[in-house]
Each structure stands twice: as C-alpha cells, then as structure tokens.
Design a protein around this motif. Structure first.
Motif, PDB file in Angstrom:
ATOM      1  N   GLU A   1       1.082  -1.230  -0.193  1.00 35.74           N
ATOM      2  CA  GLU A   1      -0.033  -0.186   0.067  1.00 35.74           C
ATOM      3  C   GLU A   1       0.714   1.333   0.052  1.00 35.74           C
ATOM      4  OE1 GLU A   1      -2.482  -0.433   3.300  1.00 35.74           O
ATOM      5  OE2 GLU A   1      -4.289  -1.538   2.233  1.00 35.74           O
ATOM      6  N   SER A   2       2.063   1.040   0.608  1.00 30.75           N
ATOM      7  CA  SER A   2       2.899   2.176   0.415  1.00 30.75           C
ATOM      8  C   SER A   2       3.394   2.658  -0.664  1.00 30.75           C
ATOM      9  CB  SER A   2       4.371   2.087   1.558  1.00 30.75           C
ATOM     10  OG  SER A   2       5.073   1.153   0.979  1.00 30.75           O
ATOM     11  N   LEU A   3       3.262   1.568  -1.633  1.00 32.82           N
ATOM     12  CA  LEU A   3       3.448   1.907  -3.044  1.00 32.82           C
ATOM     13  C   LEU A   3       2.318   2.452  -4.011  1.00 32.82           C
ATOM     14  CD1 LEU A   3       5.983  -0.974  -3.997  1.00 32.82           C
ATOM     15  CD2 LEU A   3       6.752   1.336  -3.177  1.00 32.82           C
TER      16      LEU A   3
ATOM     17  N   GLU B   1      14.327  -9.420  -4.250  1.00 34.34           N
ATOM     18  CA  GLU B   1      15.290  -9.360  -3.241  1.00 34.34           C
ATOM     19  C   GLU B   1      14.645  -9.455  -1.778  1.00 34.34           C
ATOM     20  OE1 GLU B   1      17.643  -5.812  -3.207  1.00 34.34           O
ATOM     21  OE2 GLU B   1      19.074  -6.771  -1.589  1.00 34.34           O
ATOM     22  N   GLY B   2      15.298 -10.311  -0.883  1.00 34.99           N
ATOM     23  CA  GLY B   2      14.592 -10.730   0.474  1.00 34.99           C
ATOM     24  C   GLY B   2      13.737 -11.784   0.382  1.00 34.99           C
TER      25      GLY B   2
ATOM     26  N   ASP C   1       9.946  -7.142   2.380  1.00 35.22           N
ATOM     27  CA  ASP C   1      11.471  -7.058   1.746  1.00 35.22           C
ATOM     28  C   ASP C   1      11.677  -6.479   0.689  1.00 35.22           C
ATOM     29  OD1 ASP C   1      12.382  -8.112   4.452  1.00 35.22           O
ATOM     30  OD2 ASP C   1      12.647  -9.996   3.664  1.00 35.22           O
ATOM     31  N   HIS C   2      10.710  -6.958  -0.147  1.00 29.53           N
ATOM     32  CA  HIS C   2      11.060  -6.375  -1.653  1.00 29.53           C
ATOM     33  C   HIS C   2      10.703  -4.754  -1.818  1.00 29.53           C
ATOM     34  CE1 HIS C   2      10.147  -6.505  -6.105  1.00 29.53           C
ATOM     35  NE2 HIS C   2       9.230  -5.429  -5.949  1.00 29.53           N
TER      36      HIS C   2
ATOM     37  N   GLY D   1      13.892  -1.374  -1.861  1.00 32.69           N
ATOM     38  CA  GLY D   1      14.049  -0.194  -3.241  1.00 32.69           C
ATOM     39  C   GLY D   1      13.261  -0.680  -4.446  1.00 32.69           C
ATOM     40  N   HIS D   2      12.614  -1.870  -4.271  1.00 31.36           N
ATOM     41  CA  HIS D   2      12.015  -2.383  -5.376  1.00 31.36           C
ATOM     42  C   HIS D   2      10.359  -1.745  -5.755  1.00 31.36           C
ATOM     43  CE1 HIS D   2      15.376  -4.893  -6.857  1.00 31.36           C
ATOM     44  NE2 HIS D   2      15.478  -5.244  -5.321  1.00 31.36           N
TER      45      HIS D   2
END
Length: 645
Positions: free
Chosen positions: A140-142, A204-205, A210-211, A215-216
């Motif tokens: 949601e932060s994206l 990643e992660g 983690d993704h 930074g993805h």
C-alpha cells in the motif's frame, strides 16, 4: 514518537551518519557489520518500520546492535490489524517470539481490506495477494491494492475468496517452503476463478515487505514458474479441502445436492455423479459440445462409483432418482454385448415377403442409461473371446456411429453418429477395479469419471432434508464456450499431436462443464462452469489414483508373501538336502574309521570330491552321537571308534 523515528534515531547515533532519504525510504550504514558503503534500508509503513540489510544481516542483529528488539519496529510495540468484518488480528513479540491472536468475530474469515478489494475489482484494477498484513501495508505504501487472509500464509484455504472472482490477481509468494505451499493453494482456488492470476516473488529478500524496503517497485517482482504438470491442462495434484467446500457453495443447486445427500446418509459426490449422468440422459442427442477438435462432441457420460461393498453405491443412485424431478422417465438397462448396444435403441422389422420384402429401421428410444452394479460383470462381458463391448462403449462415449453390418438384416442395426444419448454407471469395489483399469491401453478407464461413494465430511448431527429439486433443462443444439477455454483445449490437443500421446482429460472436463451449465438452464458454458468442472475432474483423478495406489500396495504385499513362501520352501529344501548329505557321509565314515584310528586327512581324501565340503558336518554327527572320538596322533589329528561303538 513513531517506530520509524526511534529506529532512525538509534541507527544514526550508532553509526555516526545521518540517514539519506531516497524514493520514500532511508539509507544508512548497517551497525551489524563493517559497512563502508551504506547498505541498510529503512522504510515507514502504516503502524511500523521496515528494516532491510542488503549485505544479508538479520533484522534482529541490526536492531540488537543499537539496543532495540523486533517489538520496537511497531508504533505501539505491537500491531493490531483490523478487518472489515470486525476481526482483529494482533501481532506482538515476546522474548523474540512472534505471537498472533485474533478476536472480534467467530464468522468465517474474510479478506483483509475487503472494501478496498471490492472497489478495485469493480473498477478493473489489479489486486495483490500476499501472505500477511505487514506485506499488505508495504505494498500500500507503493499505491497498490493488496489483501491477505487472517493468521498467516497457512490459512488461505479457509478464507472466502468470492470477492476475487473475475479479478486481476498478482500473488506474491514468500521465498520459503511455506510460500511454495501457499502458492499451490492460491493456484488451486483462483485459477479459472479469478479473471487472471500471476504468481511472483520478491526480487530481493524473503517477502513483499522485503521487496519494498529494499527499494524495488511493483514492476520488479519476479515471476514464479508453475509446477510441472505434464500435459497442458493436466490436473492431477491433490485438491485442497477448502476447494471442495467452495465447489458445493458455488451454486444453490450444488448446495442442495450436498445437503440432500447428507440428509439421506449417502456420499455427495456419488449423488452428484448420478445427477450428472441423469441430466445427460435427459437431453436429446442433438445437444452437443462445440466443434473444437474434429467435429461436435457428445454429452454421453460414463461414471464409476468407487467404494467398498455395502457403502451405498445403489443407494446414491436411488437418492438421485428421488432428488431429480425430470419430465421424462429415463430407461435403464444392464449392459450386454457390444453388438446389442445399437439394438437397445432401435430394431429392424420385415414388411412383405419374397423379392418384395423390405426391412425398416424403427427407433425404440434415443436415450438410455446402462447400469452395471458391479465392475466384475462389465469386465466379464468385455473379456469374452471376440467381445466388442468395450470398443463399442468407447465409440459411444464420443457419440460415434454404432452397430455392425450383418448378413442377417434383422440384426444389422446401425446408429448414425450423435443420434443417441447413452449414459453408463459402474459400481467399483477398489480391490476389483483392476478389471476396468486393465483396459487403459484401449482408453476405457480414461473415459470415466471416478467418484467416491464415501463422505469424510459427513456431519455428526442429522441434516434437514431440503426436498426434491425441480430442474429445467434448456433445449439447445451445439453449446458454446468462451475463447479462453477453447484455446486451453486446443493447446492440450497440440501437445498430444506433437508428442503422439493421448488422454481424454479435457473432453471429460468439458462434458462436466456442459452438464453444470445445463443444470443452470444455460446452453453456454462459462468460466465458472469450467472451474467447477475442474474440481470434479480433480476429485476423479484423486479417486482413481487412490485405487491404483491400493492395487499396487496389494500386489506388493502379495509378491512379498510369495517371496517369503518361496524362501521358506528353499530353506526347508536346503535343510533336507543338508540332512540327507550329513547322514550319507556319516554312514561312509563309519565304514572307514576303525578302533585303531585313522588320520583325519586320510578319511577326508577317501570321500568323493563332491562330499568333502560336508566332511566336518558328517564327522560332527558321529562325535555328537558318541560313536567316535578325535585325538592327537604323531602326524596330526586322527579319529577312532570309541570303545563299545
């Protein structure tokens, strides 16, 4: 002060560097390893902070290096995830252990952020499906719409997925064994139910959180290959119990069938199978499957009901008869010869005499249900020398032309393709199933649905009888399917042509989908029919595989028993041979050994070469019987008769 502020403050103080903000997150040096180039990412999401070390340090170690614990990642030192239905899932840490508790409702679980999901699906927007609420907040932060089931990735089989019907779903699986299993359950419940499904994993992660913190973005997820399933369209994996429940809830008439079966104390899959074959036999042969491969397909349906003797194969059929209120009676007969199938539908009669005589074909019926109470009777009819029953049944399943040309015109009954409707039910005791499975090379068992007679989910209490069901079947010609289903069937066919392999999985599933559509008073097969038919086919595959496994186990036990018996016989035989050999050598030694004594070497060499390996055993017999004794002589050991022998 938020958890993000506390974490950033501690990390900045410990490393002596100010956090650098980039793309919605912060980058710092990691205090858990010698970090010359900042490799630690920190991001704030709803109610907590996320921490990720690109060098691989565990989050616990990073926090411990600055005097924090996992609980410090949460604004309130815990997380309360509130669901739209009133459920509250509480996540906290005690002594490094993650603890989940839930409260607020006893109703069946629903998806997290349900209202947002419903709005997204209605608007045609993508929905991300993840394994936990933290992952939801991270996505949601994206700006994404995301959801999960309560209490972790192991509970997706229990949640109501109806809000995802027709949705574009991207499932983000954790990169661990639980994630693999979760992805399998997601596929089993959503393939063919959601509008589309893509399974991906973090670039990643371990997980979606983690993704994001590494930074993805949403476009960076890595697709996950589906498990190999052999032929395209094969569905032989084990069916999760939740998907069975979803099946019975999918339509009112399916729920009615299940309740009726449980009220009558018979297996619901067996009642469903009897309903399906009766629906097939209630339609005229002019109702056909669409012309996808070759020509039109037939709704002629064969079902094997599997269960031990006395469990109720016949009772399930009687229950289905009582349940269905069909306008026309369906003729039922036991199977006979292959030659006789066509004559069950029509006969020839002679008019006139001599050169003016003519033979007229008269149809007696267009629809018929063959019932073989036991598979042994069907196998016996099909196994007679020169029998044509099984080949004719295979042709009938596809709606092909039936009958034979005879010199006797009365017997020469030929049924044109798609001019008859035939159903077949067979009762199969698991240990007797080999009689049908053995004809796999001919393709007979592959044309059957295999449905269990039992019900492992039968309720402990009595179930109310819902009464009979009035079923209206539409009168249609060639049925239709969506382009996507046609493409799937054709892809399976291309694979068969390229590999020169053959199966009837797709056609069997299409028949079931068509019958479910007809029961819904439709002549068009839709995506939900196809999905529900996939569940029925999966149950059939499981049932048939259990039979094959049971037969294999029985064969192994039989072979093991035979091997043990053979070994015992060999042991007895060897013992008897040894006994006879020992007695023969002992008799020879009695003649050679004297009271004055003779060297063991001379006695041994007196034996025939074939008996020398058993010299000691023969001599031991005489020593044990007290007839001879061994003593030390000048030139080695010798043997002599004992006094009184």
């Amino acid at each position: 002060m938020s958890a993000l502020d506390i974490v950033l403050g501690k990390l900045s103080a410990a490393t002596g560097t100010a956090p650098r903000q980039s793309a919605g997150q912060y980058v710092l040096r990691c205090p858990a390893h010698e970090d010359h180039s900042p490799s630690l990412s920190v991001r704030g999401i709803e109610g907590q902070a996320l921490v990720y070390c690109h060098a691989g340090c565990a989050v616990e170690d990073v926090l411990a290096a600055v005097g924090l614990t996992l609980a410090d990642l949460y604004d309130e030192r815990r997380a309360d995830y509130r669901y739209d239905d009133g459920r509250v899932v509480r996540r906290r840490y005690e002594q490094g252990r993650r603890i989940f508790k839930q409260s607020g409702t006893d109703r069946p679980p629903t998806l997290y952020r349900l209202a947002r999901v419903a709005d997204a699906v209605a608007d045609g927007r993508r929905v991300y499906l993840v394994e936990g609420e933290k992952d939801v907040h991270a996505l949601e932060s994206l700006g994404a719409v995301a959801t999960t089931a309560p209490m972790g990735g192991g509970n997706f089989d229990k949640v109501d997925v109806s809000p995802l019907k027709g949705a574009e779903v991207v499932a983000v699986a954790d990169r661990d064994a639980t994630g693999v299993r979760w992805a399998e359950v997601v596929r089993s419940r959503l393939v063919g139910y959601a509008g589309s499904l893509a399974v991906v994993e973090a670039a990643e992660g371990k997980d979606a959180a983690d993704h994001v913190v590494s930074g993805h973005g949403l476009a960076d997820f890595v697709p996950v290959d589906e498990p190999s399933a052999g032929t395209p369209g094969d569905q032989h994996s084990e069916l999760p119990p939740s998907r069975r429940v979803d099946f019975w809830r999918a339509r009112p008439y399916l729920a009615h069938i299940r309740q009726y079966a449980q009220a009558r104390m018979v297996g619901p899959w067996a009642v469903l199978g009897n309903v399906l074959v009766r629906v097939a036999c209630a339609t005229e042969p002019t109702t056909m499957l669409p012309k996808l491969i070759g020509h039109y397909g037939s709704l002629n349906t064969f079902i094997a009901f599997v269960g031990p003797s006395g469990l109720g194969k016949g009772t399930a059929a009687a229950a289905a008869d009582d349940l269905l209120q069909l306008s026309d009676e369906i003729d039922e007969m036991p199977p006979g010869s292959g030659e006789g199938i066509a004559r069950m539908f029509a006969h020839r009669y002679k008019e006139g005499a001599g050169a003016d005589a003519t033979w007229t074909l008269t149809k007696d019926r267009t629809r018929l249900l063959l019932v073989a109470d036991e598979v042994d009777s069907l196998a016996a009819l099909g196994g007679r020398k020169g029998a044509t029953l099984l080949p004719e049944l295979r042709k009938a399943w596809s709606g092909e032309r039936l009958g034979f040309a005879y010199g006797d015109r009365e017997k020469a009954v030929i049924l044109p393709a798609h001019s008859y409707r035939l159903g077949l039910t067979v009762g199969v005791q698991p240990e007797r199933a080999g009689a049908l499975l053995d004809d796999a090379a001919g393709g007979t068992p592959q044309r059957f649905l295999w449905l269990p007679v039992g019900d492992p989910d039968v309720p402990e209490c009595d179930v109310d009888d819902p009464g009979t069901a009035e079923l209206t079947l539409p009168k249609v010609g060639a049925m239709t399917v969506p382009a996507a289903i046609g493409a799937e069937i054709k892809a399976n066919r291309r694979h068969q042509l390229r590999t020169e392999t053959s199966n009837h999985d797709m056609m069997l599933r299409l028949k079931v989908a068509a019958l479910l559509a007809l029961m819904d008073d439709r002549g068009d097969i839709n995506a939900e029919d196809w999905e529900l038919a996939g569940v029925v086919k999966a149950v059939s595959d499981e049932t048939q595989q259990r039979i094959r496994d049971a037969l294999s186990d029985a064969a192994r036990r039989t072979n093991h028993g035979r091997a043990l018996a053979d070994a015992d016989r060999e042991i007895v035989k060897a013992d008897r041979v040894a006994e006879a050999t020992g007695q023969r050598i002992a008799r020879f030694l009695r003649r050679k050994i004297t009271a004055q004594g003779v060297s063991l070497r001379d006695v041994r060499h007196a034996l025939a070469s074939r008996d020398r390996p058993d010299f000691e055993s023969g001599l031991d017999r005489l020593v044990a019987a007290g007839e001879v004794e061994i003593y030390d002589a000048d030139k080695g050991q010798a043997v002599r008769l004992k006094a009184g022998s």
